[in-house]
Scaffold this motif. Structure first.
Motif, mmCIF file in Angstrom:
data_model
loop_
_atom_site.group_PDB
_atom_site.id
_atom_site.type_symbol
_atom_site.label_atom_id
_atom_site.label_comp_id
_atom_site.label_asym_id
_atom_site.label_seq_id
_atom_site.Cartn_x
_atom_site.Cartn_y
_atom_site.Cartn_z
ATOM 1 N N LYS A 170 9.932 -12.039 1.740
ATOM 2 C CA LYS A 170 9.811 -10.725 2.366
ATOM 3 C C LYS A 170 9.096 -10.800 3.708
ATOM 4 O O LYS A 170 8.309 -11.716 3.946
ATOM 5 C CB LYS A 170 9.046 -9.769 1.442
ATOM 6 N N PHE A 204 10.761 -5.614 3.191
ATOM 7 C CA PHE A 204 9.432 -5.825 3.766
ATOM 8 C C PHE A 204 8.350 -5.235 2.869
ATOM 9 O O PHE A 204 8.638 -4.426 1.994
ATOM 10 C CB PHE A 204 9.339 -5.236 5.166
ATOM 11 N N VAL A 205 7.130 -5.685 3.120
ATOM 12 C CA VAL A 205 5.966 -5.161 2.424
ATOM 13 C C VAL A 205 5.015 -4.686 3.512
ATOM 14 O O VAL A 205 4.852 -5.345 4.531
ATOM 15 C CB VAL A 205 5.281 -6.259 1.581
ATOM 16 N N THR A 206 4.417 -3.504 3.317
ATOM 17 C CA THR A 206 3.550 -2.965 4.364
ATOM 18 C C THR A 206 2.078 -3.063 3.988
ATOM 19 O O THR A 206 1.720 -3.016 2.813
ATOM 20 C CB THR A 206 3.868 -1.480 4.613
ATOM 21 N N ILE A 222 1.525 3.271 1.860
ATOM 22 C CA ILE A 222 1.397 1.888 2.306
ATOM 23 C C ILE A 222 1.217 1.043 1.049
ATOM 24 O O ILE A 222 0.589 1.481 0.094
ATOM 25 C CB ILE A 222 0.151 1.742 3.202
ATOM 26 N N ASP A 223 1.782 -0.168 1.038
ATOM 27 C CA ASP A 223 1.635 -1.002 -0.145
ATOM 28 C C ASP A 223 0.202 -1.478 -0.324
ATOM 29 O O ASP A 223 -0.408 -1.301 -1.352
ATOM 30 C CB ASP A 223 2.557 -2.228 -0.052
ATOM 31 N N LYS A 224 -0.310 -2.091 0.739
ATOM 32 C CA LYS A 224 -1.599 -2.765 0.596
ATOM 33 C C LYS A 224 -2.544 -2.280 1.685
ATOM 34 O O LYS A 224 -2.119 -2.065 2.818
ATOM 35 C CB LYS A 224 -1.353 -4.282 0.737
ATOM 36 N N SER A 275 -1.833 -2.327 -5.162
ATOM 37 C CA SER A 275 -1.434 -3.054 -3.955
ATOM 38 C C SER A 275 0.032 -2.885 -3.633
ATOM 39 O O SER A 275 0.557 -3.601 -2.795
ATOM 40 C CB SER A 275 -1.698 -4.553 -4.106
ATOM 41 N N ASN A 297 3.483 0.001 -3.424
ATOM 42 C CA ASN A 297 3.958 1.366 -3.477
ATOM 43 C C ASN A 297 5.345 1.390 -4.103
ATOM 44 O O ASN A 297 5.991 2.412 -4.145
ATOM 45 C CB ASN A 297 3.992 1.882 -2.045
#
Lengths: 341, 537
Positions: free
Chosen positions: A166, A249-251, A269-271, B13, B15
């Motif tokens: 990713k 993607f990872v945000t 937001i993911d992280k 961590s 979403n």
């Protein structure tokens, strides 16, 4: 009653004796500017005075302006008032402004942090009678980890995302935060791509500090070029069509606000990485103590809570409304960011 | 604890649903069985009883963080979550506890009976020695429910992936009244049972809101049309001469409704009914507001029982003669249901059939819907006559066609910071209407939802600039902004200052075109109260 050395009027923080404004929010004749963020350095002043490292930044942002660059600790006199700039450690070229007249000393901190980020000149406490401080993160839940630990986490996150095939998208304000992130990204993991706003600002700063190489994302950038690599983008790019091209993607976002789980979830937001160019609670208290000031004026942030606490500690503390006022949130940063773009 | 804290950190961590499920699967594979049972319990909101009152918890946390209590409280209002606030203000430790989740929970259960001094020592020791996420989880276990964006459905899906057992079956096994401190993972999840527990309800089948035009459903003769009753969805079980009443929240509420205690002996064993509990007196259905006086009461006084009796409006039969008949077509189930209601002495029971309307075309259906408020219903239910009784919210067979909500223009008067993802934003609003005689604004409803994130940010910024007074987390603001508030119903109420209570108030839009004096009045609202027709069953 004698007029205080600095007053807060409709245009900004004003030194009447010298007829000089500090970070004015409306156009004035002469402005001393603490740093290059949009809410501290605005358009339309006839003359700007700022630290020499900030000169290229505000010229980049504001275009062809009349600006004088000063060294840290260099004294300059305007109408009998002595001014000097001192490192604030917030971003490259950021300063506190010391104002002295007839033995009375005021310091306006601008935005500042105590941790040495390895890019900007570290904060130096300046003895004064009255200290004007921000308190963006002026409540006890805000407590930063040393940046080394945060960057270890960020690089680990990037490496994990790469393993899963990713693209990592990391959001940070294009002036200051983006360069701080860039500086410590581990280039052995992969390549660093940038959004235009960040690429341009970094270009301006490359002769002031060492940064790893970056590649600007253009129309010609292929999705597969990005896979496994990291993209630095301003927060306003989140949810844009620009970013949707990068799937999968990872945000992540790097900001002091990421200390709150809710702030991260709200932005989808993911992280979140807790990394700020402002002081945390303890740093604010340490900084204030080290100035020796008895009078404290809290400007933007959790001003009322913060000054109430200071009063309980024996300080003569109050709040003043400024245009940097408001419970500054990432919303505010987004606004700044939009002006920047 | 580390495993579970890591799970919460991992869930935090990302979403993305797929990543959340993956983290849960990993946990369900790696964690010891005893921990898993508690993890399932916690994620389905079965937490141990609160062992310490939160006032004490707050004061101890402030003390340990060496900050004054008021500053702790202010911080809490801003962070929006007590456990998170505590985890943040207490200095971090690099230690990790070797105790597992279930050991912590067992300690916390015992903690309840300890003297305050020892409770304090226990909390302080753990707060000091746990890492940030462990401290957050530990404090969550003590203070409140685990709302971390994991629905029971998501957890069940992960559990299914980890164990290879069907989701529906797991949903069934996880329902009801099991006690995590005495249930093993094997008995709860793995073990196949012949009878399971006699109290076990079936998972509720939930309808979807009607999409598109009602005519698109085809021939009206394929559908049952009945009113959508506005009460408490409930399943009533009679097995082995015992009665069990389950609410949709999978809560066993038998004790709250003594009206149904006389069912065994009349309703045959092996019967499960699905319907709506409604307030019902003097031959008419009461308002939800009436029913509200019965909800949340642990002990029901004879007085209350007399004043606000309830009935079950029954519309489905899930088990008959001990046999699960959910797969039968609805028309067959209804036939059995109607037969049940004709059994001897059934007319003595507070069980009323939810009648289906005999309608020839969709125009008549629409006309029936427009009469919903007179019937004290929320609109119509349209159910396929051939539909089985499914599990959970499924599209296609059951549709709800609610009446359009009522709405009124009201003035924003107070605001409070939100929780969860709205932490630190003013998103919880109080609205007022004009009292024409007194020429003042009277509070009538609170609403939290209906604006977009962007609108909430705008209103939030406005609130911060237009604050009049602060009362802890609440601010009064200049009465200036007008919002359209929608609600499902309105009834007179003695408990409300305005004298009226609205049902499900929410924000429809920000009326930027309206000035504050153009907002509606309380009289306008009272005009909307409709008097239901008396119904004789």
């Amino acid at each position: 009653m004698e007029t205080p050395l600095l007053i807060f009027n409709e245009n900004g923080i004003y030194c009447q004796e010298a007829d000089v404004y500090l970070d004015p929010w409306h156009p004035v004749d002469r402005a001393i500017i603490t740093h290059g963020h949009a809410d501290h350095s605005r358009y339309g002043n006839k003359e700007y005075i700022t630290h020499k490292n900030n000169v290229p930044i505000i010229k980049h942002r504001l275009g062809d302006i009349l600006v004088h660059g000063k060294e840290y600790n260099e004294k300059f006199v305007v109408n009998n008032v002595t001014f000097s700039l001192h490192p604030a450690g917030h971003i490259i070229g950021s300063s506190q402004v010391r104002v002295e007249h007839k033995g009375e000393v005021w310091v306006f901190s601008g935005d500042y942090k105590l941790e040495d980020d390895g890019i900007s000149t570290p904060f130096e406490p300046v003895k004064c009678h009255t200290f004007i401080t921000e308190c963006t993160f002026g409540i006890p839940p805000f407590k930063w980890m040393p940046q080394g630990e945060v960057f270890k986490d960020i690089n680990q996150w990037w490496a994990n995302n790469r393993e899963e095939g990713k693209t990592s998208v990391l959001f940070g304000y294009s002036l200051g935060k983006a360069q701080r992130l860039l500086k410590y990204l581990d280039t052995s993991i992969g390549e660093i791509y940038t959004h235009g706003a960040i690429e341009n600002m970094t270009e301006v700063l490359r002769n002031q500090a060492q940064f790893p190489p970056t590649t600007l994302i253009t129309r010609d950038t292929k999705k597969k070029d990005l896979l496994g690599n990291i993209v630095l983008a301003p927060p306003s790019a989140h949810g844009s069509t620009w970013i949707r091209k990068m799937v999968p993607f990872v945000t992540a976002s790097a900001s002091g606000w990421m200390a709150f789980r809710g702030a991260r979830r709200r932005r989808a937001i993911d992280k979140g990485f807790v990394l700020s160019d402002h002081c945390d609670w303890e740093e604010l208290l340490t900084a204030i103590k080290s100035t020796g000031a008895e009078k404290i004026i809290a400007t933007h942030g959790y001003t009322e809570i913060f000054s109430r606490y200071l009063r309980a500690q024996g300080y003569d503390a109050r709040t003043e409304e400024t245009q940097f006022e408001g419970e500054v949130d990432e919303v505010h940063i987004e606004k700044k960011e939009k002006e920047e773009l | 604890m580390k495993l579970f804290a890591d799970l919460i950190r991992d869930l935090d961590s990302t979403n993305k649903t797929t990543s959340k499920v993956a983290a849960l699967v990993e946990y369900f594979i790696a964690a010891p069985d005893k921990d898993k049972v508690w993890a399932i319990a916690i994620l389905s909101h079965r937490r141990p009883p609160r062992p310490v009152n939160t006032t004490l918890i707050r004061s101890w946390a402030a003390e340990l963080a060496a900050i004054p209590l008021w500053l702790f409280e202010e911080s809490y209002h801003i962070v929006g979550d007590l456990a998170e606030t505590i985890a943040l203000v207490i200095p971090s430790s690099q230690n990790k506890s070797d105790n597992s989740l279930f050991q912590f929970v067992e300690e916390i259960i015992l903690l309840k009976s300890w003297p305050d001094k020892e409770k304090k020592e226990y909390l302080i020791e753990n707060w000091t020695n746990l890492s940030y996420y462990e401290r957050f989880v530990f404090t969550k276990l003590i203070t409140g429910s685990f709302r971390i964006g994991i629905s029971q459905k998501l957890m069940t899906r992960a559990l299914s992936k980890a164990t290879g057992i069907e989701e529906d079956l797991l949903a069934y096994r996880l329902m009801g009244n099991w006690d995590p401190s005495t249930t093993s993972f094997h008995n709860l999840i793995i073990k196949q049972r012949e009878s399971d527990f006699i109290s076990k309800p079936y998972p509720f089948y939930l309808a979807y809101p009607l999409e598109g035009e009602v005519e698109d459903l085809g021939s009206v003769s394929d559908w049952f049309v009945e009113h959508k009753w506005d009460g408490i969805r409930a399943q009533i079980i009679v097995r082995d001469q015992e009665v069990f009443v389950w609410s949709r929240g999978e809560e066993l509420v038998t004790d709250k409704y003594p009206e149904f205690h006389s069912l065994p002996g009349i309703v045959p064993d092996g019967t499960v009914m699905d319907g709506e509990i409604l307030a019902f007196s003097n031959g008419a259905i009461g308002s939800f507001n009436d029913l509200q006086t019965r909800i949340g009461r642990k002990t029901i006084s004879t007085n209350l029982l007399k004043k606000t009796p309830v009935v079950l409006k029954v519309y489905d039969l899930l088990e008959w003669k001990g046999e699960d008949i959910r797969k039968l077509p609805l028309m067959d189930r209804r036939q059995l249901l109607e037969r049940l209601l004709t059994l001897e002495r059934m007319n003595e029971l507070p069980i009323h059939l939810s009648e289906t309307s005999q309608l020839c075309n969709w125009e008549e259906v629409a006309a029936e819907r427009s009469k919903a408020r007179e019937y004290r219903s929320e609109g119509l239910m349209i159910k396929n006559k051939n539909s089985p009784y499914r599990v959970g919210r499924k599209k296609g067979d059951w549709w709800k066609w609610k009446v359009d909500p009522l709405s009124i223009d009201a003035v924003l008067t107070y605001a409070m910071r939100g929780h969860g993802r709205r932490t630190n934003l003013f998103t919880d609003y109080t609205f007022a209407l004009w009292d024409k005689d007194a020429e003042e604004l009277v509070t009538f409803a609170k609403a939290y939802s209906g604006l977009t994130d962007a609108e909430f940010r705008k209103v939030d910024a406005w609130i911060k600039r237009n604050t009049l007074e602060r009362f802890g987390p609440v601010r009064s603001v200049t009465p200036q902004l007008v919002f359209e508030i929608a609600f499902e119903g309105v009834a007179l109420s003695k408990r409300h200052k305005s004298g009226v209570a609205t049902r499900f108030p929410r924000i429809v839009r920000w009326r930027q075109d309206k000035k504050v004096d153009e907002a509606n009045s309380l009289e306008d609202l009272k005009m909307m109260i409709s008097i239901p027709q008396s119904q004789h069953e």
